[in-house]
Design an enzyme around this catalytic site. Structure first.
Site, PDB file in Angstrom:
ATOM      1  N   HIS A 135       0.836  -1.273   0.109  1.00  0.00           N
ATOM      2  CA  HIS A 135       0.122   0.144   0.297  1.00  0.00           C
ATOM      3  C   HIS A 135       0.465   1.684  -0.037  1.00  0.00           C
ATOM      4  O   HIS A 135       0.574   2.239  -0.537  1.00  0.00           O
ATOM      5  CB  HIS A 135      -0.921   0.194   1.402  1.00  0.00           C
ATOM      6  CG  HIS A 135      -1.178   1.184   1.797  1.00  0.00           C
ATOM      7  ND1 HIS A 135      -2.632   1.693   0.747  1.00  0.00           N
ATOM      8  CD2 HIS A 135      -1.203   2.472   2.521  1.00  0.00           C
ATOM      9  CE1 HIS A 135      -3.810   2.998   1.075  1.00  0.00           C
ATOM     10  NE2 HIS A 135      -2.252   3.088   2.012  1.00  0.00           N
ATOM     11  N   GLU A 136       1.998   1.226   0.623  1.00  0.00           N
ATOM     12  CA  GLU A 136       2.731   2.643   0.719  1.00  0.00           C
ATOM     13  C   GLU A 136       3.323   2.690  -0.747  1.00  0.00           C
ATOM     14  O   GLU A 136       4.155   3.722  -1.008  1.00  0.00           O
ATOM     15  CB  GLU A 136       3.657   2.371   1.809  1.00  0.00           C
ATOM     16  CG  GLU A 136       3.032   2.555   3.489  1.00  0.00           C
ATOM     17  CD  GLU A 136       1.938   2.717   3.806  1.00  0.00           C
ATOM     18  OE1 GLU A 136       2.218   4.427   2.641  1.00  0.00           O
ATOM     19  OE2 GLU A 136       0.852   3.274   4.308  1.00  0.00           O
ATOM     20  N   HIS A 147       1.804   4.402  -2.897  1.00  0.00           N
ATOM     21  CA  HIS A 147       1.322   5.673  -3.317  1.00  0.00           C
ATOM     22  C   HIS A 147       2.923   6.099  -3.857  1.00  0.00           C
ATOM     23  O   HIS A 147       2.806   7.414  -4.459  1.00  0.00           O
ATOM     24  CB  HIS A 147       1.775   6.253  -1.896  1.00  0.00           C
ATOM     25  CG  HIS A 147       0.669   6.633  -0.678  1.00  0.00           C
ATOM     26  ND1 HIS A 147      -0.891   6.979  -1.093  1.00  0.00           N
ATOM     27  CD2 HIS A 147       0.505   5.471   0.228  1.00  0.00           C
ATOM     28  CE1 HIS A 147      -1.651   6.961   0.239  1.00  0.00           C
ATOM     29  NE2 HIS A 147      -1.087   6.005   0.565  1.00  0.00           N
TER      30      HIS A 147
END
Length: 237
Positions: free
Chosen positions: A110-111, A114
């Site tokens: 998920h990070e 980004h």
């Protein structure tokens, strides 16, 4: 002529609406945090089928997403993971950096999502980045300006405070699609390279995490509506 005592703001009468907003904030925030921690713990005990630790899987996602310049480092705490575009690094908590559970891999990816958003110029991510400096200042100032307006009985300052707070609410709303898209990218990456278990677990963990942002945005909107209504009532006095 009838003489009326001046009305001096929010703190000189009993305001049940204010207490309702505080209670709603506590309840929504508590429920969202409890849900993400419960879901995270569940999938922390399930090994991912995709090989590697959270940091290693995130590294592959970064490289394949064109963000090979982004580094990965550890940060203390639990669920303290974030991507910082200023130093171009993923900061992963110890459990997600070195762990190989479904939860660890999901959060790490998920990070990484980004970082890929930034690399590919995702529109909502760029908008959030542009708003960040303004919102940072607004978060620091709005309560001070509001208190000054209340105690000085200066409606103009109250208006400024509400406008500043509205900027923070806008930021919360812009954050939602950014977080949802990062999770979508993570789940897609794991679906293509792992097993169905990875995809299902990652989706559950990341949906739970997204609900914390939804709760935060909802509380912000409720408080903004409260302030607008409260100010409207003041204007009528």
């Amino acid at each position: 002529m009838e003489h009326r005592m001046p009305y001096y703001g929010y703190y000189y009468d009993v305001d049940l609406g204010y207490y309702a907003v505080v209670l709603a904030s506590i309840v929504l925030g508590g429920l969202a945090q409890a849900f993400i921690k419960s879901t995270y713990r569940k999938w922390s005990n399930v090994s991912a089928s995709i090989p590697g630790t959270g940091a290693e899987v995130a590294r592959r996602m970064l490289d394949e997403g064109g963000a090979s310049n982004v580094g990965i480092t550890r940060v203390g705490g639990e669920l303290t993971d974030y991507f910082d575009p200023r130093d171009e690094k993923l900061h992963l908590s110890d459990a997600n950096f070195g762990g190989s559970s479904v939860a660890s891999v999901a959060v790490a990816c998920h990070e990484a999502g980004h970082a890929v958003q930034r690399q590919r110029g995702f529109g909502m991510y760029r908008l959030r980045t542009a708003l960040a400096p303004v919102v940072s200042a607004a978060e620091s100032l709005w309560t001070v300006v509001l208190l000054a307006g209340v105690f000085l009985n200066a409606f103009g300052l109250v208006k400024v405070a509400i406008a500043l707070y509205a900027a923070t609410v806008l930021f919360s709303l812009v954050t939602l699609p950014v977080e949802i898209d990062a999770s979508r990218r993570a789940v897609a990456f794991l679906r293509e390279r792992g097993a169905g278990l990875d995809q299902r677990g990652a989706r559950q963990v990341l949906v739970a995490a997204a609900l914390t942002y939804v709760a935060s945005a909802l509380v912000s909107v409720i408080q903004l509506v409260y302030l607008l209504q409260r100010y409207a009532n003041r204007e009528e006095r």
